[in-house]
Design a protein around this motif. Sequence first.
Motif, PDB file in Angstrom:
ATOM      1  N   GLN A   1       6.547   1.190   4.627  1.00 57.95           N
ATOM      2  CA  GLN A   1       5.333   0.963   3.852  1.00 57.95           C
ATOM      3  C   GLN A   1       4.084   1.289   4.678  1.00 57.95           C
ATOM      4  OE1 GLN A   1       5.463   0.692   0.899  1.00 57.95           O
ATOM      5  NE2 GLN A   1       3.691  -0.381   0.068  1.00 57.95           N
ATOM      6  N   ILE A   2       4.174   1.019   5.978  1.00 59.70           N
ATOM      7  CA  ILE A   2       3.035   1.269   6.861  1.00 59.70           C
ATOM      8  C   ILE A   2       3.148   2.628   7.534  1.00 59.70           C
ATOM      9  CG2 ILE A   2       2.004   0.497   9.057  1.00 59.70           C
ATOM     10  CD1 ILE A   2       1.156  -1.128   6.575  1.00 59.70           C
ATOM     11  N   LEU A   3       4.354   3.071   7.832  1.00 60.60           N
ATOM     12  CA  LEU A   3       4.494   4.334   8.564  1.00 60.60           C
ATOM     13  C   LEU A   3       4.293   5.559   7.665  1.00 60.60           C
ATOM     14  CD1 LEU A   3       7.383   3.419  11.026  1.00 60.60           C
ATOM     15  CD2 LEU A   3       4.937   3.414  11.414  1.00 60.60           C
ATOM     16  N   LEU A   4       4.284   5.349   6.355  1.00 58.25           N
ATOM     17  CA  LEU A   4       3.972   6.473   5.458  1.00 58.25           C
ATOM     18  C   LEU A   4       2.510   6.877   5.655  1.00 58.25           C
ATOM     19  CD1 LEU A   4       5.633   5.409   2.056  1.00 58.25           C
ATOM     20  CD2 LEU A   4       6.202   7.443   3.409  1.00 58.25           C
ATOM     21  N   PRO A   5       2.215   8.164   5.448  1.00 59.11           N
ATOM     22  CA  PRO A   5       0.815   8.591   5.657  1.00 59.11           C
ATOM     23  C   PRO A   5      -0.079   8.333   4.445  1.00 59.11           C
ATOM     24  CG  PRO A   5       2.244  10.467   5.208  1.00 59.11           C
ATOM     25  CD  PRO A   5       3.128   9.274   5.197  1.00 59.11           C
ATOM     26  N   PHE A   6       0.381   7.560   3.494  1.00 57.73           N
ATOM     27  CA  PHE A   6      -0.432   7.181   2.328  1.00 57.73           C
ATOM     28  C   PHE A   6       0.032   5.794   1.903  1.00 57.73           C
ATOM     29  CE2 PHE A   6       3.062  10.034   1.260  1.00 57.73           C
ATOM     30  CZ  PHE A   6       3.858   9.199   0.488  1.00 57.73           C
ATOM     31  N   ARG A   7      -0.603   5.224   0.918  1.00 60.31           N
ATOM     32  CA  ARG A   7      -0.250   3.864   0.501  1.00 60.31           C
ATOM     33  C   ARG A   7       0.150   3.835  -0.972  1.00 60.31           C
ATOM     34  NH1 ARG A   7       0.614   3.503   4.795  1.00 60.31           N
ATOM     35  NH2 ARG A   7      -0.589   2.591   6.498  1.00 60.31           N
TER      36      ARG A   7
END
Length: 1031
Positions: A853-859
Motif C-alpha cells: 500500500q505504501i511501496l506503490l508509487p500511487f495511492r
Amino acid sequence: MLNLRTCAAKLRPLTASQTVKTISQHRLAAPRTFQQIRCYSAPVAAEPFLSGTSSNYVEEMYYAWLENPKSVHKSWDIFFRNANAGAAPGTAYQSPPPLSTSLSTLSQAQFLVQAQPNVDKLVEDHLAVQSLIRAYQVRGHHIAKLDPLGISCVTFDDAPVTVSPNVDLAVFKERLRVLTVGGFYGLDESDLDKVFHLPTTTFIGGNESALPLREIIRRLEMAYCQHIGVEFMFINDLEQCQWIRQKFETPGIMQFTNEEKRTLLARLVRSTRFEEFLHRKWSSEKRFGLEGCEVLIPALKTIIDKSSEKGVDYVIMGMPHRGRLNVLANVIRKELEQIFCQFDSKLEAADEGSGDVKYHLGMYHRRINRVTDRNITLSLVANPSHLEAADPVVQGKTKAEQFYCGDTEGKKVMSILLHGDAAFAGQGIVYETFHLSDLPSYTTHGTVHVVVNNQIGFTTDPRMARSSPYPTDVARVVNAPIFHVNADDPEAVVYVCNVAAEWRSTFHKDVVVDLVCYRRNGHNEMDEPMFTQPLMYKQIRKQKPVLQKYAELLISQGVVNQLEYEEEIAKYDKICEEAHARSKDEKILHIKHWLDSPWPGFFTLDGQPRSMTCPSTGLNEEDLTHIGQVASSVPVEDFTIHGGLSRILKTRGEMVKNRTVDWALAEYMAFGSLLKEGIHIRLSGQDVERGTFSHRHHVLHDQNVDKRTCIPMNHLWPNQAPYTVCNSSLSEYGVLGFELGFAMASPNALVLWEAQFGDFHNTAQCIIDQFICPGQAKWVRQNGIVLLLPHGMEGMGPEHSSARPERFLQMCNDDPDVFPKLDDFDVRQLYDCNWIVVNCSTPANFFHVLRRQILLPFRKPLIIFTPKSLLRHPEARSSFDDMLPGTHFLRVIPDAGPAAQSPDRVKRVLFCTGKVYYDLTRERKARQMEADVAITRVEQLSPFPFDLLQREAEKYPAAELVWCQEEHKNQGYYDYVKPRLRTTINRAKPVWYAGREPAAAPATGNKKTHLTELQRLLDTAFNLDAFKDLA
Ligand SMILES: Cc1ncc(C[n+]2csc(CCOP(=O)(O)OP(=O)(O)O)c2C)c(N)n1
Ligand SMILES: [Mg+2]
C-alpha cells in the motif's frame, strides 16, 4: 418547541460551588477569614434567604464585605460579623441597628437582638436584580431581533419578537415577564432609579460597580437583545462564561473604526456583485447563490483574518452548495476565470474520471493575508451532494495537517465548517462529528462553525424540519457557545465572527455562528419559491439587499460618499468582466486545478506516478526478528502487564523463535517496518487498541498504575515515525470520514480504519459511496486509506458475519467482459482501478498487502476482509521465508500439492477466497481427493487477477471450474468473479457454483443450520458429479 417550563428550568442559578469557584478566581486576594458560604454554622433552612438563588447573592455580598465592610449594607455587615463569630443556627441574621448608631459602639450581644423590617425588601430587590441580569444572560437571545424578515421561525413561547428599546417599565413588563418567567421579581416602577450593586457575573457596569436599575436594564438590552443573540449559559466552565459575558456586556465594546467599516463594505460589494455578475451572464445556470446571506463573505474573511492574527497559517474549510462559488472567488481567491469557465458547457475535460459539478469541487491556495500580512493557506475540501458528509473529512484532514507540522494545540492549523440550517439540524453526522471534537486523538482544537440559516431547507419550513428551536442546538452537547446574529446587520456579524475566532484561539473549543438570514431566490436559481412559501417570499421581495442598507448607513454616517461606493462597485464589476473575457480563452477543463490536497514531490510535475513498478515488499530477517521481539516484550521498566497477556506475549516470542507469524504478528511486522522507513501509521476504530478479538494488544496497560500505558510499536527504532493507535467513539460514519480526511493530507502515511465487525461499515456507507469509491474519479484526488473489515461466516448470526464483499465488488470499475492487455499488468491494473479489494488467507500475504500500500508509487483505497477465527487458527501461520526480501504480495495462491504436480489428472479446480480455503483443504484431505481437486486462492479480488487466473485455468485442462464461497449465492464474490473468470477462459467452460443458496439475511442465527449449510457446500464442492446433469 421550548416551553415555559424548560425556560424556567434554565433560569436556575449556578450552584453555590460553581459560584464560589468563579468568585474566588476573581477575588484571589481576598483574605479567607470566614468560612465558605456552604459551611455557615447556620444551616440553610435556618436562614430563609440563604437558599438557591439568594445564596449567590449572599456570597457576592460576603466577598464585597471581606474587601470592605462598609461597601455593603449595615444589615449585611452585622450578619457577617455574627456568622463569623459563630452565631447559632438561625441567629446570625439580625436586623441592622438604626443608622445613627455607630457599629463600633454596639456589643456582640446587641448585634443579635435588634430588628429592622425593611431588610427583607432590600435583600429581595437585590436578588431580583441579580436574577434579572441572569435572565437576560440566559434568555436574552429569545427576544433579540435576529430575523431580518421579522417573521421569526423560532417560537419559544409567546415572546414578542420586537419591543421598543425604551426603558420604560410599562413597556418592559411583558418583555420581562417572558424573560423572567415568574414576573419581575417584585421590582417596581419606583425601583428603576434605585442603585444596585452589580454581581461579579456581569460586565455591564464597565468601571462602575453599581448602577441604577434603569441603566442596568438598558445595558442588558444592548448586550443581549439587539441583533446578536448569545446562547452560552449552558456552558459548564465558568471562566468561559465570564469570557463571553465580557465580550458582549462591556459597554461600547462593539465599536468599528471607519477603516473597518469601509473594508466591510468593500467585502459586501464583492460578495453581492459576484452573484449579480453570475446571474447576468448565466441566468439559467444553477449556482446556489448567496443572495440573502451576502454577509457570509465578510463573516468568513473576518474569522480568517482574526485567526491569522492569532497565529493560524492554514485554514481547512468544508461547505455545502450555498454560496460556494462566491467563497471560492472571494474568500479563497480562486482565479475568477477558472470559475467562469466552468459555466461553459463546451469545454473538454482534460482529466480522466467523471469530474464533478462546479459547486462540489475543492481548492487549495496559499497567499498573503492582506490584513495581517502573514502567509495563509486556504483549502476547501471537495464534497459530494450529501450534506454534512464532508464534516468529518475536513476534521480528519485538519488533524493530519496539525500532526505533520507538530501543531499539538491547533495554534497553526484550524478548520471552519459551513452548514445549511436544515442540514445542520437534520443530519446525524453533525452530531457524530461534534463528538470527535474533544477526543485526544481526534480533536482539531476547536472548529468555527458557520450556519447559513436562511430559515428554509429546499421547500421545507423549519417548523417541519426540526424539533428544536434553533438549528444549532446540536452544538450544545459539546458546550460550544452559539452566537445567533441578524445577517442584515453586517457589523454585528463581523463582531461575532471576531469573537468566535478569538474564542477558538483562547479555549480551543468549537463555536457556532448562526447567520440568521433569508434566501432571496428559490432553492436554486430555477426554482419558484412562491409555490410553497408565499408569505415568506412576499416579505423577501420587500427586503432591501444588505449591501444597499449598509451603504446607506455608512453614507449617512459620512464614512463613505455615494461616489466612492459606486466606484467600489464599478471596480469589482470590471474585475469580473475582465476575468470573463479571459475565461473564454480556456478550451480545456482541468479538474487538477481544483485539487484540495496536493502532495508536493510525490508525483512528477505533470501529476504522474514516478514509476509503474512496485519493489519487493519483503523484509530482512533481522528486522523481522527485531520487530517480533519487541512485539512480544514490554519495552519499559517496572511495568506490570496482565498475566493472560504475558502468556500471549510469550507465545508470540516462541513464534518469533520458530520464524513464524500469526495474523497479529504479521500486522506488527508490516507496521513496524514501515515506521522504520518514516511512514506514519494511524490505526483507528472501535476498540482497535486491544483488537475486538483480543489479538492485537498494541497498547499495554500497567495493572498497578492507573492510566499508565505503553505502546511497544513506538519503541522499535531510533528516529522511527510515530505510531498512532486509537480507540474511537462509537461512530462509523464520523470516524471513517475522519480517517479518510487524515489520509488525504499526506501520501507518506498508512491510515487504517477498522470496523468492529465488517457489517458495521454500512452506517458509514456515504463515506464509502461518495468519497472512497469515486473520490479520484470525481476530484483527481488519490487516497490510500485502508479499511479492515472483519468478515466470515462463523455461526454468529445474521449480524457480525458479513462485511458485504458484494457491495464493494459491485462498485469496482474493472470491466468483467474485457480481457485486459498484460504489459506491466499487475501495477498498471492497480493504477487504473478505483480501489483494491483483497481477502488474504495467510498472515504473510496480509503483511505484504499492507506494505505494498505504501511501496506503490500511487495511492488507492484498500479494502481488506479480515479474519476472525483465522486469527487463532493453527494453520493460518506464515513462515519468515514468505516475508523475506524478494517476496511479494500474492494476488493468487495456486495449489502446491499433489494436484499441482499432476495437473492433467485434476478433475476440478475450486477457486475460492479467504477462510473457506481452510475448510476446503480439511475436507479434501478427509476425502483423500488431493490429486483430484486443486484449490486456488484468489487473494486479490479486485482488480481481478486475469493474468494469473488464466494461467491457473490453463494449467488444469481437464478440470471443471468451480467458484466456492461460504457466503450466500446472491452475496459474497460469485456475481463479481463469475463473468471475469469466464472472460479469462474465453468462455470456453462453465464456471459452477458451490456455496449457500441465495438469501435475504447474510447468515443464519441457528448454529446447527450454519454447520449443516457448511457441510452441504463442502459436499457440493467435492462431489465430482454435482454439475453433471447441469452441463
Ligand atoms: C444528505 C442529503 N439529503 C438530501 C439532500 C437534497 N438537498 C439538497 S439541498 C437541500 C436543502 C438544504 O437545506 P439547508 O441545509 O437549509 O441549506 P440551504 O439550501 O437552505 O442553504 C436538500 C434537502 C442532500 N443534498 N443531501
Ligand atoms: Mg437553509
